[in-house]
Design a protein around this motif. Structure first.
Motif, PDB file in Angstrom:
ATOM      1  N   TYR A  25       0.854  -1.194   0.000  1.00  0.00           N
ATOM      2  CA  TYR A  25       0.000   0.000   0.000  1.00  0.00           C
ATOM      3  C   TYR A  25       0.880   1.231   0.000  1.00  0.00           C
ATOM      4  CZ  TYR A  25      -3.463  -3.388   1.340  1.00  0.00           C
ATOM      5  OH  TYR A  25      -4.282  -4.479   1.331  1.00  0.00           O
ATOM      6  N   GLY A  26       0.309   2.366  -0.447  1.00  0.00           N
ATOM      7  CA  GLY A  26       1.027   3.639  -0.313  1.00  0.00           C
ATOM      8  C   GLY A  26       1.919   3.948  -1.490  1.00  0.00           C
ATOM      9  N   CYS A  27       3.067   4.546  -1.182  1.00  0.00           N
ATOM     10  CA  CYS A  27       3.869   5.223  -2.203  1.00  0.00           C
ATOM     11  C   CYS A  27       4.824   4.268  -2.936  1.00  0.00           C
ATOM     12  CB  CYS A  27       4.683   6.319  -1.537  1.00  0.00           C
ATOM     13  SG  CYS A  27       5.751   5.685  -0.234  1.00  0.00           S
ATOM     14  N   ASN A  30       7.301   2.493  -0.852  1.00  0.00           N
ATOM     15  CA  ASN A  30       6.831   1.262  -0.231  1.00  0.00           C
ATOM     16  C   ASN A  30       6.888   0.088  -1.206  1.00  0.00           C
ATOM     17  OD1 ASN A  30       6.301   1.454   2.459  1.00  0.00           O
ATOM     18  ND2 ASN A  30       4.118   1.001   2.256  1.00  0.00           N
ATOM     19  N   THR A  62       2.401  -1.428   4.696  1.00  0.00           N
ATOM     20  CA  THR A  62       1.287  -0.488   4.849  1.00  0.00           C
ATOM     21  C   THR A  62       1.678   0.985   4.804  1.00  0.00           C
ATOM     22  OG1 THR A  62       1.618  -0.520   7.222  1.00  0.00           O
ATOM     23  CG2 THR A  62       0.067  -2.150   6.301  1.00  0.00           C
ATOM     24  N   CYS A  63       0.645   1.827   4.749  1.00  0.00           N
ATOM     25  CA  CYS A  63       0.768   3.272   4.610  1.00  0.00           C
ATOM     26  C   CYS A  63      -0.111   3.966   5.646  1.00  0.00           C
ATOM     27  CB  CYS A  63       0.301   3.644   3.200  1.00  0.00           C
ATOM     28  SG  CYS A  63       0.240   5.410   2.888  1.00  0.00           S
ATOM     29  N   SER A  64       0.382   5.089   6.172  1.00  0.00           N
ATOM     30  CA  SER A  64      -0.365   5.836   7.201  1.00  0.00           C
ATOM     31  C   SER A  64      -0.676   7.265   6.778  1.00  0.00           C
ATOM     32  CB  SER A  64       0.494   5.952   8.475  1.00  0.00           C
ATOM     33  OG  SER A  64       0.584   4.723   9.120  1.00  0.00           O
ATOM     34  N   THR A 183       7.107   7.972  10.997  1.00  0.00           N
ATOM     35  CA  THR A 183       7.044   6.551  10.621  1.00  0.00           C
ATOM     36  C   THR A 183       8.324   6.076   9.942  1.00  0.00           C
ATOM     37  OG1 THR A 183       6.012   7.056   8.495  1.00  0.00           O
ATOM     38  CG2 THR A 183       4.532   6.574  10.330  1.00  0.00           C
ATOM     39  N   ARG A 184       9.048   7.006   9.320  1.00  0.00           N
ATOM     40  CA  ARG A 184      10.244   6.587   8.586  1.00  0.00           C
ATOM     41  C   ARG A 184      11.531   7.148   9.145  1.00  0.00           C
ATOM     42  NH1 ARG A 184      10.213   3.951   3.667  1.00  0.00           N
ATOM     43  NH2 ARG A 184       8.160   3.165   3.167  1.00  0.00           N
ATOM     44  N   GLN A 215      12.107  10.818  -0.049  1.00  0.00           N
ATOM     45  CA  GLN A 215      11.068  11.766   0.389  1.00  0.00           C
ATOM     46  C   GLN A 215      11.402  13.167  -0.088  1.00  0.00           C
ATOM     47  OE1 GLN A 215       8.333  11.050   1.681  1.00  0.00           O
ATOM     48  NE2 GLN A 215       8.702   8.926   2.230  1.00  0.00           N
TER      49      GLN A 215
HETATM   50 FE1  SF4 Z   1       4.812   6.108   1.798  1.00  0.00          FE
HETATM   51 FE2  SF4 Z   1       4.718   5.791   4.455  1.00  0.00          FE
HETATM   52 FE3  SF4 Z   1       4.137   8.128   3.385  1.00  0.00          FE
HETATM   53 FE4  SF4 Z   1       2.453   6.090   3.065  1.00  0.00          FE
HETATM   54  S1  SF4 Z   1       3.005   7.126   4.986  1.00  0.00           S
HETATM   55  S2  SF4 Z   1       3.067   7.514   1.487  1.00  0.00           S
HETATM   56  S3  SF4 Z   1       3.902   4.404   2.863  1.00  0.00           S
HETATM   57  S4  SF4 Z   1       6.130   7.110   3.342  1.00  0.00           S
END
Ligand code: SF4
Ligand code: 5AD
Length: 454
Positions: A25-27, A30, A62-64, A183-184, A215
Motif C-alpha cells: 500500500y502507499g507510495c 513502499n 502499509t501506509c499511514s 514513521t520513517r 522523500q
Molecule cells: Fe509512503 Fe509511508 Fe508516506 Fe504512506 S506514509 S506515502 S507508505 S512514506
C-alpha cells in the motif's frame, strides 16, 4: 544440502519452498521496500506467491499517510482473520508506516502475529521463525543508518521495463500535517556506488526506466571520500546507459537547485518531468504547514524550470481544507494552479494524523462538506488544466517508452512521454520495453491518443 544462492533480480519460482504473499500500500517507496523484503525473505528460503491461499507468510506493507489509507488496511486485516481460520499456522505480518505508527496496537486485533517497522526488515526471517500463537513479534526501532544499500531488491513488477531505486530513506522536514518523519525516521542518504551498481544491474537485465526515490531527493548528500549531491548522483546514473531513462521523485520546492535543473537539461535520458508538491497556494497555509517557502518562491522555481527546460512536465500535490483555511486561502490555491499550469496533480482532503505538529497545535476545523467542495473545485480545475496541456501536445511527436497494454483496447500499447504523459497507440511488431516514435492525434485530460510515426 547446501542452499543454492539465487541472485536473480526477478522472483524465484520454486513451489518447493514455503511461500510468502506480499501486499503493498502507499507510495513508490513502499513498492521498493516490498522488493527489499522479498530479497531478504527469498534469501532466507521463501518464494513469492500471488495466491494468498498457498502462503505460509502473509505480509501487508502499509501506509499511514491519510486516515482512509489505514482504514482500508484494517479492513484487509479482518479478511486475514478469515484466511487464518482456513489455514492454521500461517503468519500474518504488518510492515511499513502503519506498523511504525501503531506498534503493539496492531496486536490487539489478535490477527497480526508480527509488526515490523521500515528499518527492521533485515530481522524479518528471525521474527517469522520466532512467532508462536502466544508470542507475537514486534520490532519498530528506527535507525539513523539503515539504507538497505547492500540488498538487491527482487523486482516484482510484471513487465520488466520500469524499476525504482531508493536513494535515501526518512525525512528531516517537519511539515506539520505529515506523519512520515515519525514513521520513517531521520533522513539518510545511500552510498552512490551501491546506487550505481543497482542501476547497472537493471540496465543489464533489460530495464529501460529507473526512478530514483526519496522523500526529498534534492537533499540527497553522500559525505564519503568525495561528496556527492543530488545533481551529481543524477548525472552518474544518467551515464549508465543512454537507452535507460531516469526519473526521480519527490522534489521539494525549497530545495530543488538550479544545478539539478541544469543537469536535467544536459542529459536527454533524464526525463523532462518534475513532481513538485506545492500543497497550497496561500502563504498563510504554507507557513502553518511549515513548508518553508512562499507562493512567490514556488512560482519563481517554476519559471526557472521553464526557462531552462521549456517543455518540462510539471505535476504537484495539493491538500484541500487544511486547518483554518479560509475561502481566500482556497482561491489562492486555485490561482496558483492556473499560474503554474500543472500538467497533472494528486489532490487530497486534509486528514489529521495523530502526533503530528498540526494535530497538536491546530484544530481540524474545516467541515467535511467544505473540504469536499474545495477538493472538487481543485479537481475540476486540474481536469481543465490537464486537458489544456494535453491539447497543446496534439500534432506533436514524442519518443515513448512502451510499458504495457492499453486498458481500453488490448490491441494498443501504452507508454509514457519524457514529460510523463500517458500515450496509447497501436504499433504492430513492437514489444513492451521498446521505444516508439508517435504523433499525438487527439487527447482526453488523462491520455494522449497517438499514432506510430513510421
Ligand atoms: Fe509512503 Fe509511508 Fe508516506 Fe504512506 S506514509 S506515502 S507508505 S512514506
Ligand atoms: N492529509 C492529506 N494529505 C496529506 N499528504 C501528506 N499528509 C497528508 C495529510 N495529513 C499528501 C501531501 C503529500 C502527499 C504524498 O500526500 O500532498 O505531498
Amino acid at each position: 544440502m547446501a542452499e543454492t544462492i539465487h541472485n536473480g533480480i526477478r522472483p524465484l519460482e520454486d513451489p518447493g519452498r514455503p511461500r510468502i504473499y506480499i501486499e503493498t500500500y502507499g507510495c513508490q517507496m513502499n513498492v521498493n521496500d516490498s522488493e527489499v523484503i522479498l530479497r531478504i525473505m527469498q534469501d532466507a528460503g521463501y518464494s513469492l506467491t500471488d495466491n494468498i491461499g498457498e502462503a505460509s507468510v502473509i505480509l501487508a506493507n502499509t501506509c499511514s499517510i491519510r486516515d482512509n489509507a489505514e482504514q482500508r488496511i484494517w479492513g484487509r486485516i479482518e479478511q486475514f482473520r478469515l484466511q487464518k481460520r482456513r489455514q492454521a499456522g500461517i503468519v500474518v505480518g504488518i510492515t511499513g508506516c502503519m506498523a511504525e505508527r501503531l506498534k503493539d496496537k496492531l496486536l490487539e486485533s489478535h490477527v497480526v502475529d508480527l509488526v515490523a517497522g521500515p528499518d527492521s526488515y533485515r530481522n524479518l526471517p528471525e521474527m517469522v521463525k520466532a512467532v508462536t500463537p502466544d508470542s507475537p513479534q514486534i520490532n519498530v526501532l528506527l535507525s539513523q543508518e539503515e539504507t538497505y544499500a547492500d540488498i538487491s531488491p527482487v523486482r516484482m513488477d510484471k513487465n520488466g521495463v520500469s524499476a525504482f531505486i531508493s536513494i535515501m530513506r526518512g525525512c528531516n522536514n517537519v511539515c506539520s500535517y505529515c506523519v512520515v518523519p515519525y514513521t520513517r525516521g531521520a533522513e539518510r542518504s545511500r552510498d552512490p556506488q551501491s546506487i550505481l551498481r543497482e542501476a547497472k544491474e537493471l540496465a543489464e537485465n533489460g530495464y529501460r526506466e529507473i526512478t530514483l526515490l526519496g522523500q526529498n531527493v534534492d537533499s540527497y548528500l553522500w559525505k564519503g571520500e568525495h561528496e556527492v549531491n543530488f545533481a551529481g548522483l543524477l548525472e552518474m546514473v544518467a551515464q549508465v546507459s543512454p537507452e535507460v531513462r531516469i526519473r526521480f521523485s519527490t522534489s521539494h520546492p525549497k530545495d530543488i537547485s538550479d544545478e539539478v535543473i541544469e543537469t536535467m537539461a544536459r542529459y536527454e535520458n533524464i526525463c523532462r518531468h518534475i513532481h513538485l508538491p506545492v500543497q497550497s497556494g496561500s502563504n498563510a497555509m504554507l507557513e502553518k504547514m511549515r513548508r518553508k517557502y512562499t507562493r512567490e518562491w514556488y512560482l519563481e522555481r517554476v519559471r526557472k524550470i521553464r526557462s531552462v527546460i521549456p517543455e518540462c512536465g510539471l505535476s504537484t500535490d495539493i491538500i484541500a481544507g487544511f486547518c483554518g483555511e479560509t475561502g481566500q486561502d482556497h482561491r489562492d490555491t486555485l490561482s496558483l494552479m492556473e499560474e503554474a499550469g500543472f500538467d497533472s496533480a494528486f489532490m487530497f482532503q486534509y486528514s489529521e494524523r495523530p502526533g503530528t505538529l498540526a494535530a497538536r497545535k491546530y484544530p481540524d476545523d474545516i467541515p467535511l462538506e467544505v473540504k469536499t467542495e474545495r477538493l472538487n473545485e481543485i479537481i475540476a480545475l486540474q481536469n481543465r488544466l490537464s486537458l489544456e496541456s494535453n491539447s497543446r501536445d496534439v500534432g506533436k511527436r514524442f519518443k515513448v517508452l512502451i510499458d504495457g497494454i492499453s486498458k481500453r483496447n488490448e490491441e494498443e500499447f501504452c507508454g509514457r512521454t519524457t514529460t510523463n504523459k500517458v500515450c496509447v497507440f497501436s504499433a504492430p511488431g513492437y514489444s513492451i520495453g521498446d521505444y516508439a516514435e508517435v504523433e499525438v492525434t487527439s487527447c482526453t485530460s488523462a491520455t494522449l491518443l497517438s499514432k506510430l510515426v513510421k
